[in-house]
Design a protein around this motif. Sequence first.
Motif, PDB file in Angstrom:
ATOM      1  N   MET A   1       0.842  -1.191   0.000  1.00  0.00           N
ATOM      2  CA  MET A   1       0.000   0.000   0.000  1.00  0.00           C
ATOM      3  C   MET A   1       0.883   1.249   0.000  1.00  0.00           C
ATOM      4  N   LEU A   2       0.598   2.187  -0.881  1.00  0.00           N
ATOM      5  CA  LEU A   2       1.342   3.432  -0.960  1.00  0.00           C
ATOM      6  C   LEU A   2       0.584   4.537  -0.245  1.00  0.00           C
ATOM      7  N   LEU A   3       1.295   5.345   0.553  1.00  0.00           N
ATOM      8  CA  LEU A   3       0.655   6.478   1.215  1.00  0.00           C
ATOM      9  C   LEU A   3       0.055   7.442   0.199  1.00  0.00           C
ATOM     10  N   ARG A   4       0.697   7.493  -0.974  1.00  0.00           N
ATOM     11  CA  ARG A   4       0.193   8.395  -2.014  1.00  0.00           C
ATOM     12  C   ARG A   4      -1.230   8.015  -2.406  1.00  0.00           C
ATOM     13  N   HIS A   5      -1.523   6.715  -2.453  1.00  0.00           N
ATOM     14  CA  HIS A   5      -2.867   6.292  -2.807  1.00  0.00           C
ATOM     15  C   HIS A   5      -3.874   6.683  -1.724  1.00  0.00           C
ATOM     16  N   LEU A   6      -3.443   6.638  -0.478  1.00  0.00           N
ATOM     17  CA  LEU A   6      -4.316   7.103   0.606  1.00  0.00           C
ATOM     18  C   LEU A   6      -4.557   8.607   0.498  1.00  0.00           C
ATOM     19  N   GLU A   7      -3.551   9.340   0.043  1.00  0.00           N
ATOM     20  CA  GLU A   7      -3.728  10.769  -0.180  1.00  0.00           C
ATOM     21  C   GLU A   7      -4.766  11.025  -1.275  1.00  0.00           C
ATOM     22  N   TYR A   8      -4.735  10.202  -2.318  1.00  0.00           N
ATOM     23  CA  TYR A   8      -5.750  10.328  -3.369  1.00  0.00           C
ATOM     24  C   TYR A   8      -7.139  10.130  -2.777  1.00  0.00           C
ATOM     25  N   LEU A   9      -7.275   9.124  -1.939  1.00  0.00           N
ATOM     26  CA  LEU A   9      -8.575   8.808  -1.359  1.00  0.00           C
ATOM     27  C   LEU A   9      -9.047   9.942  -0.442  1.00  0.00           C
ATOM     28  N   ALA A  10      -8.141  10.472   0.365  1.00  0.00           N
ATOM     29  CA  ALA A  10      -8.500  11.578   1.254  1.00  0.00           C
ATOM     30  C   ALA A  10      -8.907  12.809   0.455  1.00  0.00           C
ATOM     31  N   ALA A  11      -8.212  13.058  -0.640  1.00  0.00           N
ATOM     32  CA  ALA A  11      -8.563  14.209  -1.494  1.00  0.00           C
ATOM     33  C   ALA A  11      -9.937  14.024  -2.121  1.00  0.00           C
ATOM     34  N   LEU A  12     -10.250  12.806  -2.552  1.00  0.00           N
ATOM     35  CA  LEU A  12     -11.561  12.536  -3.138  1.00  0.00           C
ATOM     36  C   LEU A  12     -12.660  12.709  -2.090  1.00  0.00           C
ATOM     37  N   ALA A  13     -12.397  12.292  -0.847  1.00  0.00           N
ATOM     38  CA  ALA A  13     -13.376  12.468   0.227  1.00  0.00           C
ATOM     39  C   ALA A  13     -13.610  13.945   0.510  1.00  0.00           C
ATOM     40  N   ARG A  14     -12.570  14.737   0.376  1.00  0.00           N
ATOM     41  CA  ARG A  14     -12.685  16.166   0.641  1.00  0.00           C
ATOM     42  C   ARG A  14     -13.362  16.903  -0.504  1.00  0.00           C
ATOM     43  N   GLU A  15     -12.989  16.603  -1.738  1.00  0.00           N
ATOM     44  CA  GLU A  15     -13.466  17.340  -2.902  1.00  0.00           C
ATOM     45  C   GLU A  15     -14.785  16.803  -3.452  1.00  0.00           C
ATOM     46  N   ARG A  16     -15.056  15.502  -3.222  1.00  0.00           N
ATOM     47  CA  ARG A  16     -16.273  14.854  -3.749  1.00  0.00           C
ATOM     48  C   ARG A  16     -16.368  14.959  -5.266  1.00  0.00           C
ATOM     49  N   HIS A  17     -15.221  14.978  -5.930  1.00  0.00           N
ATOM     50  CA  HIS A  17     -15.178  15.163  -7.381  1.00  0.00           C
ATOM     51  C   HIS A  17     -13.817  14.669  -7.863  1.00  0.00           C
ATOM     52  N   PHE A  18     -13.810  13.764  -8.857  1.00  0.00           N
ATOM     53  CA  PHE A  18     -12.560  13.157  -9.302  1.00  0.00           C
ATOM     54  C   PHE A  18     -11.583  14.191  -9.865  1.00  0.00           C
ATOM     55  N   ALA A  19     -12.057  15.075 -10.719  1.00  0.00           N
ATOM     56  CA  ALA A  19     -11.162  16.036 -11.365  1.00  0.00           C
ATOM     57  C   ALA A  19     -10.549  16.989 -10.341  1.00  0.00           C
ATOM     58  N   ARG A  20     -11.382  17.485  -9.434  1.00  0.00           N
ATOM     59  CA  ARG A  20     -10.858  18.411  -8.420  1.00  0.00           C
ATOM     60  C   ARG A  20      -9.899  17.705  -7.472  1.00  0.00           C
ATOM     61  N   ALA A  21     -10.189  16.446  -7.137  1.00  0.00           N
ATOM     62  CA  ALA A  21      -9.277  15.690  -6.272  1.00  0.00           C
ATOM     63  C   ALA A  21      -7.937  15.484  -6.945  1.00  0.00           C
ATOM     64  N   ALA A  22      -7.977  15.162  -8.243  1.00  0.00           N
ATOM     65  CA  ALA A  22      -6.730  14.980  -8.990  1.00  0.00           C
ATOM     66  C   ALA A  22      -5.934  16.277  -9.030  1.00  0.00           C
ATOM     67  N   GLN A  23      -6.640  17.392  -9.246  1.00  0.00           N
ATOM     68  CA  GLN A  23      -5.970  18.686  -9.290  1.00  0.00           C
ATOM     69  C   GLN A  23      -5.329  19.008  -7.936  1.00  0.00           C
ATOM     70  N   ALA A  24      -6.036  18.688  -6.853  1.00  0.00           N
ATOM     71  CA  ALA A  24      -5.505  18.949  -5.515  1.00  0.00           C
ATOM     72  C   ALA A  24      -4.258  18.125  -5.236  1.00  0.00           C
ATOM     73  N   CYS A  25      -4.157  16.948  -5.858  1.00  0.00           N
ATOM     74  CA  CYS A  25      -3.008  16.063  -5.659  1.00  0.00           C
ATOM     75  C   CYS A  25      -1.929  16.274  -6.721  1.00  0.00           C
ATOM     76  N   PHE A  26      -2.170  17.191  -7.676  1.00  0.00           N
ATOM     77  CA  PHE A  26      -1.218  17.498  -8.737  1.00  0.00           C
ATOM     78  C   PHE A  26      -0.910  16.270  -9.595  1.00  0.00           C
ATOM     79  N   VAL A  27      -1.949  15.495  -9.899  1.00  0.00           N
ATOM     80  CA  VAL A  27      -1.812  14.348 -10.797  1.00  0.00           C
ATOM     81  C   VAL A  27      -2.968  14.401 -11.795  1.00  0.00           C
ATOM     82  N   SER A  28      -2.874  13.568 -12.810  1.00  0.00           N
ATOM     83  CA  SER A  28      -3.969  13.487 -13.770  1.00  0.00           C
ATOM     84  C   SER A  28      -5.119  12.697 -13.155  1.00  0.00           C
TER      85      SER A  28
END
Length: 318
Positions: A1-28
């Motif tokens: 398990m990568l911490l980065r993947h948990l960061e993706y999940l936390a960002a999605l929980a916060r943003e409730r939107h895939f594109a905005r979560a990706a933008q917040a994590c600076f990834v596609s």
Amino acid sequence: MLLRHLEYLAALARERHFARAAQACFVSQPALSSGIRKLEAEFGVMIVRRGNRFMGFTSEGERIVEWAHQVLIDRDQLVKDVNALDSEVSGRLRVGVIPTALSTVSMLTTPFCHTYPRAQATVASLSSIEIQRQMLDYEIDVGITYIDNEPLSGVRGVPLYRERYVLLTSAALQFAGPVTWREVAELPLCLLTPDMQNRRIINNTFRGVNVEPYATIETNSVTALCAHVRDGGWATVMPHAWLHLFGQLDGLRAVALRDPEVSYTVGLVVPDRKPEPPLVRAFREHAVKVGLQEKLDRLLHGASGTTVHPDTAKPRLS
């Protein structure tokens, strides 16, 4: 398990939107979705309910999100603890403050940042409900809110001061001394909106003397209250913690309130988690030492400028 993947999940929980979560994590967006799918494969459960857009989390996903938040907080805490071994307190402290206590926060954050030059603070004006929610969601580190009026869960409260109340009016209105809550109810009022805990306190106090206030103007901003009082001839009920700013608010007058005398405890709330982050611990210990109670109470006794002394003659309402 990568911490980065948990960061993706936390960002999605916060943003409730895939594109905005990706933008917040600076990834596609594909990279973010791929990382979350790897988590699902590792846990062997569906985490995200998918459709044409983000549809929420499964029950298993909700539990994994909770743990993801905790793991990331623990990661950050570990980094801070290691850094603190050979350095002073540092980092950015996120503080949520109810609007009626915003006038006091600088009395805490300013000396704190002077004491710990490597510390920074971000202050957000939030309702008491939002403070608790954001703290439990790891969006803020500490809060300043009421701690004895409505129940709080998942946090620990540290008393800072007892909030008392004054009538704030235009300086053009003449009062010879303290006024009663019943008399205040007869004035043209602007008050905070009903979702604010301070408004609920005020409403309950009025009901306790069998009157119902009528607010022509309602706002969730104390600054807007002051502007309406100064420019529109309205009156409002204000926590005494704002008295130290009245010298900067020309054209306003503060008058003591009585019958009844009301006070509620405003305190610092911190997450009920261990270990306590060094930055939070340092701010908590610092806040207790400041002595806000004594500093604010002096404003009610012998205050100058626009404030009427509580022991002067009976009120004369015009």
